[in-house]
Design an enzyme around this catalytic site. Structure first.
Site, short mmCIF file in Angstrom:
data_model
loop_
_atom_site.label_atom_id
_atom_site.label_comp_id
_atom_site.label_asym_id
_atom_site.label_seq_id
_atom_site.Cartn_x
_atom_site.Cartn_y
_atom_site.Cartn_z
N GLU A 84 24.69 68.41 -9.27
CA GLU A 84 25.06 69.53 -10.13
C GLU A 84 24.27 69.63 -11.43
O GLU A 84 24.15 70.71 -12.00
CB GLU A 84 26.57 69.44 -10.47
CG GLU A 84 27.49 69.53 -9.27
CD GLU A 84 27.44 70.89 -8.60
OE1 GLU A 84 27.10 71.88 -9.28
OE2 GLU A 84 27.70 70.96 -7.39
N SER A 91 86.62 44.83 -1.96
CA SER A 91 86.66 43.37 -2.07
C SER A 91 85.36 42.76 -2.55
O SER A 91 85.25 41.54 -2.64
CB SER A 91 87.03 42.76 -0.71
OG SER A 91 88.34 43.11 -0.34
#
Length: 658
Positions: free
Chosen positions: A80, A333
């Site tokens: 680029e 429990s």
């Protein structure tokens, strides 16, 4: 005159940067898009755990040059902007070339854009006009002055379009390759450099041939010379991805909670989290309608959360958006282990103390067992293992409910009672509101010598170890050995609990309806034993095996005295086969008083002695355990051969020792 011209020239030179600075301050670049990012929550090893999209559903993750491999940056610059590192934001040579091509062809052949100009366009998208080009050129110089080369690259790497709602290299790597950008191969990097040129036309899931051609052209014509990409590199990825990968979405409840708190690195373990979620999802398919699950895995040493499933994310019928590890529910429990530890600590009972399991009233309160029956006289150890209600309420009646409530708070469990209510005897059976995260932390405290996450003592180490030995038993349907576990079922079958621990982890599992209504009975009933306990066993099967209970926890350089002080069973040795009746168990090391247990059941012994008599019930395999006053333990497996048990032959005597 000459001096005046010189002075005027100096003033002009000074005015140029001053004017540029004034323009920069008057017209700063708009960097707001860089702040509107998706969030990536990571696990403890920096692996992607969950991604949360940016506003508008865009997948955009902040990406710095350090987050991508060097070959990707080299490919990007080569493809680029070959003179990126040498120009101030605009490249006069590239612009001249673009103008010449335009004049020759009568149309725009190349735009002469630098990476800095592309970054300016990504920050402030504009129509592609000559005026826009001029603005981009000015912004490019401005960005270079403000951010430097690294900052310009960060803008491009974060905002470059990758097709659809994907922006930036990190998001592109996750979407197209299913992993972080830093792990990309050169051919994969080349695809992500190529896509931003024409994001929709080069989407590999929709236009694979075009994407493949663009990637190979970039590798072959441009990037290869600058990056040293070889043919072997290109051959690694002969094709491009055929479909998008789903963004990471593990631990969705927990990830959103930590992200809201501004945290992006968790203590979770991504592979374990994935396995736990998959196991629970499979289990939910066979659960009653609208019943969901939740689970927590804690590291005992650090109390860090290693895995957490808050519910059935995405399943509206199971209220998947709710984090059920934070839901306030009755534990049934599951509180009894803490109650028994307090009773052992207070001297109200020992594991071998006989308790009455028979009808009894406590003022106006007349509790019953789950099966509405009564057992008679049982040891405290058996009462805890069998989760009998009457002995538990009787113990709490002696201790006082406030003592249990205070111990819960020390363990990090906030007892939630109706407004104005005080802790009473039903607390023994789960008459209180708690969360799964809190209960898992409570079991971690029992596993860690009675120590809370903040280091405060909840119960004495010896009492915690006695409870741990009682609850260490095989899973009914099979599962890993060496796990101490307990179940709980709230009134009406609304909540099923199973919690446990080994030497490394504490795990809690909850099953129930998010709306708190009773579950429809499944096979075996809507209980913690039927619904949650199998999931607990499967959860422990996902974890690494804990160290043997009798393994020494001393450094390699320990002295002989350190080793001699370690609690150990002198007789029987591990794996021994016993062929006669009564046996004398003997231990060495540790701090007295010692407690001997067989398969979790305590034996009668004199506290000052280091031995105890045991008569096996019959042939089979047993586990013999000894606990000392500090909570240390040693365990060995023993096999009793099938011989006649009639008569009382002389007891076996262990070898001489201290």
């Amino acid at each position: 005159m000459r001096h005046r011209r010189l002075l005027a020239g100096l003033l002009l030179l000074a005015a140029v940067p001053a004017g540029a600075l004034a323009l920069d301050r008057a017209f700063p670049p708009d960097l707001s898009r860089m702040a509107r990012n998706a969030v990536l929550v990571e696990d403890r090893a920096a692996r992607p755990l969950a991604a949360l999209p940016a506003p508008g559903g865009v997948w955009r993750l902040p990406t710095a040059p350090e987050d991508v491999p060097p070959h990707l940056l080299a490919q990007l610059v080569a493809a680029e902007d070959a003179r990126f590192w040498r120009h101030p934001g605009i490249d006069p040579l590239a612009l001249a070339r673009a103008a010449a091509q335009w004049l020759r062809a009568g149309r725009v052949v190349s735009g002469g854009s630098t990476l800095s100009m592309q970054a300016a366009r990504l920050l402030e998208p504009r129509p592609r006009t000559l005026r826009s080009k001029l603005v981009e050129m000015a912004r490019a110089v401005q960005l270079e002055a403000r951010l430097g080369k690294r900052g310009v690259l960060e803008v491009w790497l974060t905002l470059a379009p990758m097709g659809g709602n994907i922006e930036g290299v990190r998001a592109g790597a996750l979407a197209w390759f299913g992993r972080e950008a830093r792990a990309l191969h050169p051919a994969e990097s080349a695809l992500l450099v190529a896509i931003p040129r024409r994001p929709e036309a080069l989407r590999p899931d929709r236009h694979p041939a075009a994407a493949l051609a663009a990637r190979d052209a970039l590798l072959r014509v441009r990037a290869a010379r600058a990056t040293g990409v070889t043919q072997a590199d290109r051959d690694v990825a002969a094709a491009v991805p055929a479909a998008r990968h789903a963004m990471p979405a593990l631990a969705p409840h927990y990830a959103r909670q930590v992200a809201r708190a501004g945290l992006f690195r968790t203590t979770l373990d991504a592979p374990l989290q994935q396995a736990l979620e998959a196991m629970l999802a499979e289990a939910r398919a066979s659960l009653p309608a609208r019943v969901s699950t939740a689970a927590v895995v804690l590291d005992l040493r650090t109390r860090d959360i290693r895995a957490l499933s808050g519910g059935a994310w995405g399943e509206e019928a199971r209220a998947g958006a709710l984090d059920l590890t934070l839901a306030i529910r009755s534990p049934g429990s599951a509180l009894k282990p803490l109650l028994y530890a307090l009773a052992f600590e207070d001297g109200q009972a020992r594991p071998d103390t006989l308790l009455d399991d028979m009808p009894r009233r406590f003022g106006g309160y007349a509790p019953e067992n789950f099966d509405h029956g009564f057992t008679g006289r049982v040891t405290a150890a058996d009462a805890l293992r069998r989760s009998l209600n009457l002995p538990a309420v009787a113990l709490l009646d002696r201790l006082g409910p406030l003592q249990l409530a205070s111990a819960m708070k020390r363990a990090g469990v906030l007892p939630r009672l109706p407004p104005g209510a005080e802790a009473t005897l039903p607390l023994a059976l789960g008459g209180v509101g708690v969360t799964l995260r809190e209960m898992t932390g409570l079991y971690a405290a029992l596993a860690d010598g009675g120590r809370a996450a903040d280091g405060r003592p909840v119960v004495q180490p010896r009492a915690a170890a006695q409870v741990a030995a009682i609850l260490t038993r095989p899973f009914p349907g099979g599962g890993p050995a060496g796990v101490a576990w307990k179940t709980g079922t709230s009134w009406g079958g609304r909540d099923g609990w199973a919690l446990g621990f080994d030497g490394r982890h504490a795990v809690g599992v909850w099953v129930g309806r998010p709306d708190g209504t009773p579950m429809v009975a499944a096979t075996g009933g809507a209980t913690g034993t039927a619904l949650a306990l199998p999931l607990l066993a499967r959860s422990f099967a996902l974890l690494p095996a804990a160290p043997r209970p009798d393994a020494p926890r001393t450094p390699a350089t320990a002295t002989a005295r350190n080793l001699s002080d370690r609690l150990r069973l002198v007789f029987p040795p591990a794996g021994v086969e016993i062929t006669d009746g009564p046996v004398m168990l003997r231990a060495a090391g540790g701090r007295r008083p010692l407690t001997f247990l067989v398969d979790g059941a305590p034996l009668a012994s004199t506290l000052a002695r280091r031995d105890a008599d045991w008569r096996p019930d019959g042939p089979g395999h047993y586990r013999v355990t000894v606990l000392d006053a500090d909570g240390a333990s040693a365990t060995v497996p023993v096999r009793v051969a099938p011989v006649a048990f009639a008569g009382t032959p002389p007891p076996q005597t262990p070898p001489a020792g201290d």
